[in-house]
Write an enzyme that holds these catalytic residues in place. Structure first.
Site, PDB file in Angstrom:
ATOM      1  N   GLU A 175     -20.499  25.677 -59.329  1.00 28.24           N
ATOM      2  CA  GLU A 175     -20.107  26.757 -60.232  1.00 28.24           C
ATOM      3  C   GLU A 175     -18.592  26.921 -60.336  1.00 28.24           C
ATOM      4  O   GLU A 175     -18.037  27.971 -59.956  1.00 28.24           O
ATOM      5  CB  GLU A 175     -20.749  28.080 -59.792  1.00 28.24           C
ATOM      6  CG  GLU A 175     -22.264  28.039 -59.756  1.00 28.24           C
ATOM      7  CD  GLU A 175     -22.898  29.384 -59.402  1.00 28.24           C
ATOM      8  OE1 GLU A 175     -22.170  30.322 -59.026  1.00 28.24           O
ATOM      9  OE2 GLU A 175     -24.135  29.492 -59.500  1.00 28.24           O
ATOM     10  N   GLU A 379     -30.014  25.845 -58.611  1.00 25.99           N
ATOM     11  CA  GLU A 379     -30.186  27.217 -58.129  1.00 25.99           C
ATOM     12  C   GLU A 379     -30.997  28.002 -59.135  1.00 25.99           C
ATOM     13  O   GLU A 379     -30.722  27.958 -60.346  1.00 25.99           O
ATOM     14  CB  GLU A 379     -28.839  27.955 -57.977  1.00 25.99           C
ATOM     15  CG  GLU A 379     -28.087  27.644 -56.727  1.00 25.99           C
ATOM     16  CD  GLU A 379     -26.808  28.465 -56.595  1.00 25.99           C
ATOM     17  OE1 GLU A 379     -26.764  29.620 -57.053  1.00 25.99           O
ATOM     18  OE2 GLU A 379     -25.843  27.921 -56.034  1.00 25.99           O
TER      19      GLU A 379
HETATM   20  O1  IFM Z   1     -25.191  33.500 -53.986  1.00 26.68           O
HETATM   21  C1  IFM Z   1     -24.771  32.909 -55.165  1.00 26.68           C
HETATM   22  C2  IFM Z   1     -24.392  31.466 -54.940  1.00 26.68           C
HETATM   23  O2  IFM Z   1     -23.424  31.332 -53.964  1.00 26.68           O
HETATM   24  C3  IFM Z   1     -23.874  30.867 -56.222  1.00 26.68           C
HETATM   25  N1  IFM Z   1     -24.765  31.078 -57.310  1.00 26.68           N
HETATM   26  C4  IFM Z   1     -25.275  32.410 -57.522  1.00 26.68           C
HETATM   27  C5  IFM Z   1     -25.837  32.961 -56.216  1.00 26.68           C
HETATM   28  C6  IFM Z   1     -26.379  34.391 -56.452  1.00 26.68           C
HETATM   29  O3  IFM Z   1     -25.368  35.216 -56.899  1.00 26.68           O
END
Ligand code: IFM
Length: 473
Positions: A175, A379
């Site tokens: 990210e 994710e």
């Molecule tokens: O916890 C975070 C992660 O570190 C990166 N993506 C989003 C998740 C939830 O906010």
């Protein structure tokens, strides 16, 4: 078996053989042992110690103590029957000042962790950077400074040399939008700067770090490996007559600012035009775009929710429903007139709208934009206000969330999307950045007093899915 259920609550859908079911974490969010075995502070250690930045003054000093309990956590993954574990490597553990000598004790930790996965039949997916920049590099300018990208390539080579014989999939960055725009634009993430030019420079140098990092890894890794990056895409819906233009502007500065150089070889013309009052982009040097555009074996996709945008008419107060933790500065340079409107629920404990159709929309749109690019969901998951009662967390809301998003992924695959796997965020409850420990994303509950782990009902549900490849009842 049902399919095409409009609320995405299907069961019985089957995922193909070879589809990788896993779960994800990140170093600073779970490891703890912040000052052990040579690790030095990262920007998040510093940020946590800055009053008012992190809810409750929480920090990652202990977190889930995964550094000392990793065997137990790998056993959990194995017991759940998961194929993959997506974890991240802490740069300040491996190269504590961000440059120069490697720290053998740090490398040894990750070596033991990876060996532990392989012994249990779990395939490692390693991320090199999940936001824990060594503080000395921030002191020298951080991501807005070009040399941070060069240091990152050196760090990538160190890790590649030590773990490259055992890692099948490498992810350079997690990210980068958050690193650049929440860290240097909105200031709600470390290092907490609020400077639009710094944010755009950071975005470019993260892109460059990715490209140089892939090249560095490829030059030292002694086996066939897959190379990837993970992006968190803004999934946009436009409202009103100017909604499409508002969505285009956010798409440019949140999505195409990364996919442009990484996957198509250049920054989009509309992004350069929108941000012209902030920068002329002269920090992009000759050769950078070639360095950044490295072919990727898989593109990591993080998805949580959608955004509803429109153009503010200058009358009344601009709405910023999606305000990234009450940010006072905008994380969207060049898109000053875009406002974020409230969206219908239901919502997770983060206040994020639950929209599985957004995941289907995103996967289809990526296939349309990059037809030959295999994808992996790196994710997806949700925070809820879980209650541990009599040794059990009955998190029906998380099961429902996962069911609906797996259904959405399955639908996209039926329409031709080449999706290779799905990593649920997160294996463990953990440090949720500016929200501290107040938000629980885990499929495994962590008691922060005793550090005891308890698989939630969602973990057991997910285990059934991972082992049967079929969405359970
Ligand atoms: O916890 C975070 C992660 O570190 C990166 N993506 C989003 C998740 C939830 O906010």
């Amino acid at each position: 078996m049902t399919s095409g259920n409009p609320d995405y609550r299907d069961s019985g859908l089957r995922f193909p053989e070879g589809f990788l079911f896993g779960s994800a974490t990140a170093s600073y969010q779970i490891e703890g042992a912040a000052a052990e075995d040579g690790r030095l502070p990262s920007i998040w250690d510093t940020f946590c110690r800055t009053p008012g930045k992190v809810r409750g003054g929480d920090n990652g000093d202990v977190a889930d103590d995964h550094y000392h309990r990793f065997d137990q956590d790998l056993d959990l993954l194995k017991d759940l029957g998961l194929d993959t574990y997506r974890f991240s490597i802490a740069w300040p553990r491996v190269q504590p000042t961000g440059s120069g000598e490697a720290n053998q004790a740090g490398l040894d930790f990750y070596s033991r962790l990876v060996d532990g996965m392989l012994e249990r039949g779990i395939t490692p997916i390693a991320t090199l950077y999940h936001w824990d920049l060594p503080q000395p590099l921030e002191d020298e300018g951080g991501w807005p400074a070009r040399h941070t990208a060069e240091r990152f390539a050196e760090y990538a080579a160190i890790v590649g040399r030590h773990l490259g014989d055992r890692i099948g999939t490498w992810t350079t960055l997690n990210e980068p939008w958050c690193s650049a725009f929440l860290g240097y634009g909105a200031g709600v993430h470390a290092p907490g700067r609020t400077d639009p030019l710094a944010a755009l420079r950071a975005a470019h140098h993260l892109n460059l770090a990715h490209g140089l990092g892939v090249q560095a890894l490829r030059s030292v890794v002694p086996r066939d490996a897959q190379y990837s990056v993970t992006l968190n895409f803004a999934v946009l819906r436009g409202d009103g007559p100017d909604g499409a233009d508002a969505a285009r502007q956010i798409d440019a500065v949140a999505n195409r600012i990364f996919t442009g150089p990484m996957l198509t070889g250049g920054y989009p013309a509309d992004l350069l035009a929108d941000t012209a009052s902030v920068t002329d982009w002269s920090f992009v040097q000759d050769g950078d775009l070639v360095d950044i555009a490295q072919p990727l074996d898989v593109l990591g996709v993080n998805y949580y929710n959608t955004a509803l945008v429109s153009l503010w008419d200058g009358v009344g107060e601009k709405q910023m429903a999606d305000n990234h933790g009450e940010a006072v500065a905008s994380p969207y340079p060049g898109a000053d007139r875009v406002q974020f409107l409230p969206q219908p629920g239901p919502y997770t404990a983060m206040g994020w709208n639950i929209a599985p159709d957004g995941l289907e929309q995103l996967l289809l749109s990526l296939r349309e934009q990059f037809p030959d690019q295999p994808l992996m969901i790196t994710e997806n998951g949700a925070a809820f206000d879980d209650v541990l009662e009599d040794g059990r967390v009955a998190d029906a809301d998380r099961i429902d969330y996962l069911r609906r998003h797996f259904t959405a992924a399955h639908r996209a695959m039926r329409q031709g999307v080449d999706l290779r796997g799905y990593q649920v965020w997160s294996l463990l409850d953990n440090f949720e950045w500016a929200y501290g420990y107040s938000k629980r994303f885990g499929i495994v509950h962590v008691d922060y007093e005793t550090l005891e782990r308890t698989p939630k009902d969602s973990a057991l549900w997910y285990s059934q899915l991972a082992t049967s490849h079929m969405i359970p009842e």
